[in-house]
Design an enzyme around this catalytic site. Structure first.
Site, short mmCIF file in Angstrom:
data_model
loop_
_atom_site.label_atom_id
_atom_site.label_comp_id
_atom_site.label_asym_id
_atom_site.label_seq_id
_atom_site.Cartn_x
_atom_site.Cartn_y
_atom_site.Cartn_z
CG ASP A 126 -9.06 1.19 4.56
OD1 ASP A 126 -9.74 0.43 3.86
OD2 ASP A 126 -7.87 0.96 4.86
CE LYS A 170 -3.33 -1.46 3.11
NZ LYS A 170 -4.57 -1.27 3.87
#
Ligand code: ATR
Length: 278
Positions: free
Chosen positions: A108, A71
């Site tokens: 998220d 990520k």
């Protein structure tokens, strides 16, 4: 439906990637909407991310999700980042633009806020207290600040909380040992740590100072009902399970790649819940 030569393609890059539930979820949505497309698992070893991304771009993929351990590296390879990806220094959703640029986002926090709204909860109803200062906390703090909420953070390691505060002005600090006594004016308590996950230590939580309107959310989704959520329910508090964020964080990518905003409804909750330890 069978793929044609015009199929839209996306996938999830990780190492390992076999545990990812994203292919199940995205292919369910593709089938539901009758879309000519596919979403595939893409095991990419550390150090091979750039080669993989360039190859997928060249092969006409619409974009990818990125998971552990890529990520941070993915964010560094993007040409543009959304505010949450900038705040976290990590990206989990990449869109390959027609001009060759890669747009990265960290969904998220958006997913978390969407899961609150789906439960009828206003994310900016009052101050939020986040437990933890890792990547998930940064993404959620960024999304809550964007909604206009006051955000506080408590973290076991003060230096890590300090680093979050420096990067995200407006967030204030609550000392880790005293967070339970600082709940009296909090509207939303969020566990962003890994505590409570199956096989991990439980979060030691004392909710005796919680106001009766407090909403308690956990980003841990396996088990669905963590000890924190069970304690909150036992006190009659409203709770939000982590499975909502897991599902809602997938929506922006699907919409960007396949052109349809998919619904997070009981059917997809049941689909995912069936793959989790309870
Ligand atoms: P993520 O990116 O998924 O948020 P992370 O960056 O590893 O994961 O962050 C994990 C968070 O859980 C951190 O806030 C961590 O606290 P520290 O900064 O003190 O390490 C928190 N955490 C993990 N185990 C913990 C424990 N036993 N007690 C308290 N906090 C814990």
């Amino acid at each position: 439906m069978p793929l044609t030569g015009h199929a839209r393609l996306a996938g999830v890059i990780g190492w390992p990637v076999s545990h990812s539930r994203s292919p199940l979820l995205h292919n369910h949505w593709l089938a539901r909407h009758g879309i000519d497309g596919a979403y595939v698992p893409l095991p990419v070893a550390p150090g091979k991310l750039e080669t993989a991304l360039r190859g997928l771009q060249a092969a006409g993929f619409a974009g990818v999700n990125v998971t552990v351990p890529h990520k941070q590296a993915a964010a560094a390879l993007c040409d543009t980042l959304d505010p949450a990806a900038s705040a976290t220094g990590s990206a989990n959703t990449l869109v390959f633009e027609a001009d060759g640029r890669i747009a990265g986002s960290s969904t998220d926090g958006l997913g978390f806020v969407a899961s609150l709204r789906a439960a009828g909860i206003d994310p900016a109803a009052g101050p939020a207290l986040l437990l933890g200062a890792g990547g998930a906390a940064r993404s959620i703090a960024s999304a809550l600040l964007a909604c206009g909420a006051a955000v506080r953070v408590a973290n076991r390691t003060p230096e890590r909380a300090g680093s979050l505060l420096r990067d995200q002005p407006g967030v204030t600090l609550v000392p880790w040992p005293s967070w339970p006594e600082r709940l009296h004016d909090v509207a939303l308590l969020v566990n962003t740590t890994s505590l409570g996950m199956a096989g991990q230590a439980k979060l030691p939580a004392d909710l005796s100072h919680a106001p009766s309107e407090l909403v308690v959310a956990d980003i841990v989704y396996a088990p669905r009902e963590t000890m924190l959520l069970a304690q909150a329910r036992a006190r009659g508090l409203r709770t939000v399970e982590g499975i909502g964020m897991l599902l809602h964080q997938a929506v922006p990518g699907f919409a960007a790649w396949f052109g349809v905003e998919p619904a997070v409804d009981d059917e997809v909750v049941a689909l995912l819940a069936g793959t989790l330890v309870s």
